[in-house]
Design a protein around this motif. Structure first.
Motif, short mmCIF file in Angstrom:
data_model
loop_
_atom_site.label_atom_id
_atom_site.label_comp_id
_atom_site.label_asym_id
_atom_site.label_seq_id
_atom_site.Cartn_x
_atom_site.Cartn_y
_atom_site.Cartn_z
N VAL A 1 0.88 -1.16 0.00
CA VAL A 1 0.00 0.00 0.00
C VAL A 1 0.92 1.21 0.00
N THR A 2 0.79 2.03 -1.02
CA THR A 2 1.69 3.17 -1.19
C THR A 2 0.92 4.47 -1.05
N GLN A 3 1.41 5.31 -0.16
CA GLN A 3 0.84 6.65 0.00
C GLN A 3 1.78 7.64 -0.67
N ASP B 1 -1.63 -2.61 -4.56
CA ASP B 1 -1.38 -3.50 -5.70
C ASP B 1 -1.86 -4.92 -5.44
N MET B 2 -2.81 -5.08 -4.53
CA MET B 2 -3.24 -6.43 -4.13
C MET B 2 -4.63 -6.77 -4.64
N ASP B 3 -5.21 -5.90 -5.46
CA ASP B 3 -6.55 -6.13 -6.00
C ASP B 3 -7.60 -6.25 -4.88
N HIS B 4 -7.40 -5.51 -3.81
CA HIS B 4 -8.34 -5.53 -2.68
C HIS B 4 -9.58 -4.70 -2.97
N GLU B 5 -10.72 -5.20 -2.51
CA GLU B 5 -11.97 -4.47 -2.69
C GLU B 5 -12.11 -3.33 -1.67
N THR C 1 -4.09 18.83 11.21
CA THR C 1 -2.70 18.42 11.31
C THR C 1 -2.65 17.06 11.98
N SER C 2 -2.09 16.06 11.30
CA SER C 2 -2.15 14.71 11.81
C SER C 2 -1.37 13.77 10.90
N MET C 3 -1.30 12.50 11.34
CA MET C 3 -0.78 11.42 10.50
C MET C 3 -1.99 10.72 9.88
N TYR C 4 -1.95 10.54 8.57
CA TYR C 4 -3.05 9.87 7.88
C TYR C 4 -2.57 8.53 7.33
N LEU C 5 -3.31 7.49 7.66
CA LEU C 5 -2.96 6.14 7.25
C LEU C 5 -4.02 5.56 6.33
N CYS C 6 -3.56 5.02 5.23
CA CYS C 6 -4.44 4.32 4.30
C CYS C 6 -4.26 2.81 4.52
N ALA C 7 -5.33 2.06 4.33
CA ALA C 7 -5.25 0.61 4.48
C ALA C 7 -6.16 -0.06 3.47
N SER C 8 -5.86 -1.30 3.17
CA SER C 8 -6.74 -2.08 2.28
C SER C 8 -6.90 -3.48 2.82
N THR D 1 -14.12 -10.73 2.00
CA THR D 1 -14.25 -12.15 2.28
C THR D 1 -15.55 -12.64 1.68
N SER D 2 -15.47 -13.60 0.79
CA SER D 2 -16.69 -14.07 0.14
C SER D 2 -17.31 -15.18 0.96
N GLY D 3 -18.62 -15.17 1.02
CA GLY D 3 -19.33 -16.26 1.68
C GLY D 3 -19.35 -16.17 3.19
N GLY D 4 -18.97 -15.04 3.74
CA GLY D 4 -19.01 -14.97 5.20
C GLY D 4 -18.42 -13.66 5.70
N PRO D 5 -18.36 -13.47 7.00
CA PRO D 5 -17.83 -12.22 7.54
C PRO D 5 -16.34 -12.08 7.27
N ASN D 6 -15.90 -10.84 7.30
CA ASN D 6 -14.50 -10.57 7.00
C ASN D 6 -13.59 -11.05 8.12
N THR D 7 -12.61 -11.82 7.77
CA THR D 7 -11.58 -12.21 8.74
C THR D 7 -10.21 -11.85 8.21
N GLY D 8 -10.18 -10.92 7.27
CA GLY D 8 -8.92 -10.56 6.65
C GLY D 8 -8.20 -9.47 7.40
N GLU D 9 -6.89 -9.46 7.24
CA GLU D 9 -6.10 -8.43 7.88
C GLU D 9 -6.12 -7.17 7.04
N LEU D 10 -5.87 -6.06 7.72
CA LEU D 10 -5.68 -4.78 7.05
C LEU D 10 -4.21 -4.64 6.69
N PHE D 11 -3.96 -4.15 5.48
CA PHE D 11 -2.59 -3.83 5.07
C PHE D 11 -2.49 -2.30 5.03
N PHE D 12 -1.58 -1.78 5.80
CA PHE D 12 -1.46 -0.33 5.94
C PHE D 12 -0.32 0.22 5.09
N GLY D 13 -0.48 1.47 4.65
CA GLY D 13 0.62 2.23 4.12
C GLY D 13 1.44 2.83 5.25
#
Lengths: 117, 112
Positions: A4-6, A26-30, A86-93, A97-109
């Motif tokens: 994840v690039t900021q 670059d991970m094709d995350h929704e 004035t702050s630090m701003y973080l992007c994540a992706s 998760t198909s077929g159920g609740p999200n159990t995926g990790e966040l990938f941060f910039g």
């Protein structure tokens, strides 16, 4: 390696300026997210997007807007910057998760540190 | 509403143990733990789900007490590399996009 690039690590802007913070994954995350990080307050969600052109407000959306025209890119916009932004701003992706609740990790910039004078 | 983490900061010597707690005023579906080293992006450590499922790090363990709406992260035999700020992120209901509410963070410092 997933990424994840900021676009800017450090920005200095003046009060009233329009500010664009760009994030590309670059991970094709929704799912993509914008968080704000302040000492003692942790990470607070500003906006998130679960698909192209789709957006949802987070916990502190006031003063911000977002744009997601392409799947890989999520932009945070400060229409008229103020000193309290004035702050630090973080992007994540994360993947949807198909077929159920999200159990995926966040990938941060690595974050964009914005100073508004 | 943000979950509350305790302690706010902890200082250890190498080899010592630490526990970081995360409490919510609302029922929780999942708890996620992240570590952020100074100047770096937060990195996923583990996720705990209602019902007992866990996914994550081999050397760090955690518990999730659904009734008390709490989670604890256990760092045993700490190493210098464990230093950083630890965040818990919570979800109250399951969603397909994983919108997390984070705590304020716990700063862990490990000295030689």
């Amino acid at each position: 390696d997933v990424k994840v690039t900021q676009s800017s690590r450090y920005l200095v802007k003046r009060t009233g300026e329009k500010v664009f913070l760009e994030c590309v994954q670059d991970m094709d995350h929704e799912n993509m997210f914008w968080y704000r990080q302040d000492p003692g307050l942790g990470l607070r969600l500003i906006y998130f997007s679960y698909d192209v052109k789709m957006k949802e407000k987070g916990d502190i959306p006031e003063g911000y807007s977002v744009s997601r025209e392409k799947k890989e890119r999520f932009s945070l916009i400060l229409e008229s910057a103020s000193t309290n932004q004035t702050s630090m701003y973080l992007c994540a992706s994360s993947p949807r998760t198909s077929g159920g609740p999200n159990t995926g990790e966040l990938f941060f910039g690595e974050g964009s540190r914005l100073t508004v004078l | 509403q943000q979950p509350v983490q305790s302690p706010q900061a902890v200082i250890l010597r190498e080899g010592e143990d630490a526990v970081i707690n995360c409490s919510s005023s609302k029922a929780l579906y999942s708890v996620h733990w992240y570590r952020q080293k100074h100047g770096e992006a937060p990195v996923f450590l583990m996720i705990l789900l209602k019902g007992g499922e866990q996914k994550g790090h081999d050397k760090i363990s955690a518990s999730f007490n659904e009734k008390k709406q709490q989670s604890s992260l256990y760092l045993t035999a700490s190493q210098l590399s464990y230093s950083g700020t630890y965040f818990c992120g919570t979800e109250n209901i399951p969603t397909s996009y994983g919108k997390l509410t984070f705590g304020q963070g716990t700063i862990l410092t490990v000295h030689p």
